[in-house]
Each structure stands twice: as C-alpha cells, then as structure tokens.
Design an enzyme around this catalytic site. Sequence first.
Site, PDB file in Angstrom:
ATOM      1  N   CYS A   3      56.418  32.426  39.026  1.00  0.00           N
ATOM      2  CA  CYS A   3      54.985  32.104  39.043  1.00  0.00           C
ATOM      3  C   CYS A   3      54.182  33.331  39.477  1.00  0.00           C
ATOM      4  O   CYS A   3      54.746  34.343  39.892  1.00  0.00           O
ATOM      5  CB  CYS A   3      54.694  30.909  39.941  1.00  0.00           C
ATOM      6  SG  CYS A   3      54.948  31.191  41.704  1.00  0.00           S
ATOM      7  N   THR A   4      52.876  33.226  39.395  1.00  0.00           N
ATOM      8  CA  THR A   4      52.018  34.376  39.695  1.00  0.00           C
ATOM      9  C   THR A   4      52.154  34.847  41.137  1.00  0.00           C
ATOM     10  O   THR A   4      52.172  36.042  41.403  1.00  0.00           O
ATOM     11  CB  THR A   4      50.534  34.065  39.393  1.00  0.00           C
ATOM     12  OG1 THR A   4      50.200  32.838  40.020  1.00  0.00           O
ATOM     13  CG2 THR A   4      50.291  33.973  37.911  1.00  0.00           C
TER      14      THR A   4
END
Length: 104
Positions: free
Chosen positions: A9-10
């Site tokens: 994920c970011t």
Amino acid sequence: MKIVGVAACTVGIAHTYIAQEKLENAGKKAGHEIHIETQGTIGTENELSQEQIDAADIVIIAADVKIAGKERFEGKRMIEVTTEIAVKSPNKLIAKAAEVIEQK
C-alpha cells in the site's frame, strides 16, 4: 490451485498486512495453496521463492504503489487490484482467480 502474490500500500503499514492476511485466509478457506509477499515500510517480508513463482497457477498483485520485482511474474496469469479490493472482497478475488485459471 497454487496462488502467489504481493501486497503493498502507499503507506506500507496497515493495508499491506491486512490484504496479505485476508487473501491468505480466503485462499486457504477455498482449499488453495497461497503465499503472499508483503512490500511495506520495513522492506520485503515473506519473499516469494522462484520455485513458488514457477509452481503458481496465478499471481495476485494487491497494490496501490509500484511493486519491486514485478518482472519475476512475467509469463504468468496475473490479476492486479488495489489493496482495498483485497481487504474488502478477498473471497470474491480468490473466486475470480479460480475462474481465470479455468478459462485456460
């Protein structure tokens, strides 16, 4: 069916590991062998071996960012989704992977 994949994920914290856990649980529940590598803030964990990748029927990439080592999966059937889909609908995602394999 043998499934391998990557979750990232970011931020590289929560969604990465939640996606991994949800996918692994859904895969095992459906009777499949599944291994999910995580690429988070502390680096790569549960790194997939070339043997696991070679034996896999399909690759699931659940990522919101560019993953490292994507070339390892060249020539494999692949499903790419966001971590949100992996977290919210893991059973549907595993079912979709099975459908893709059956369409050989």
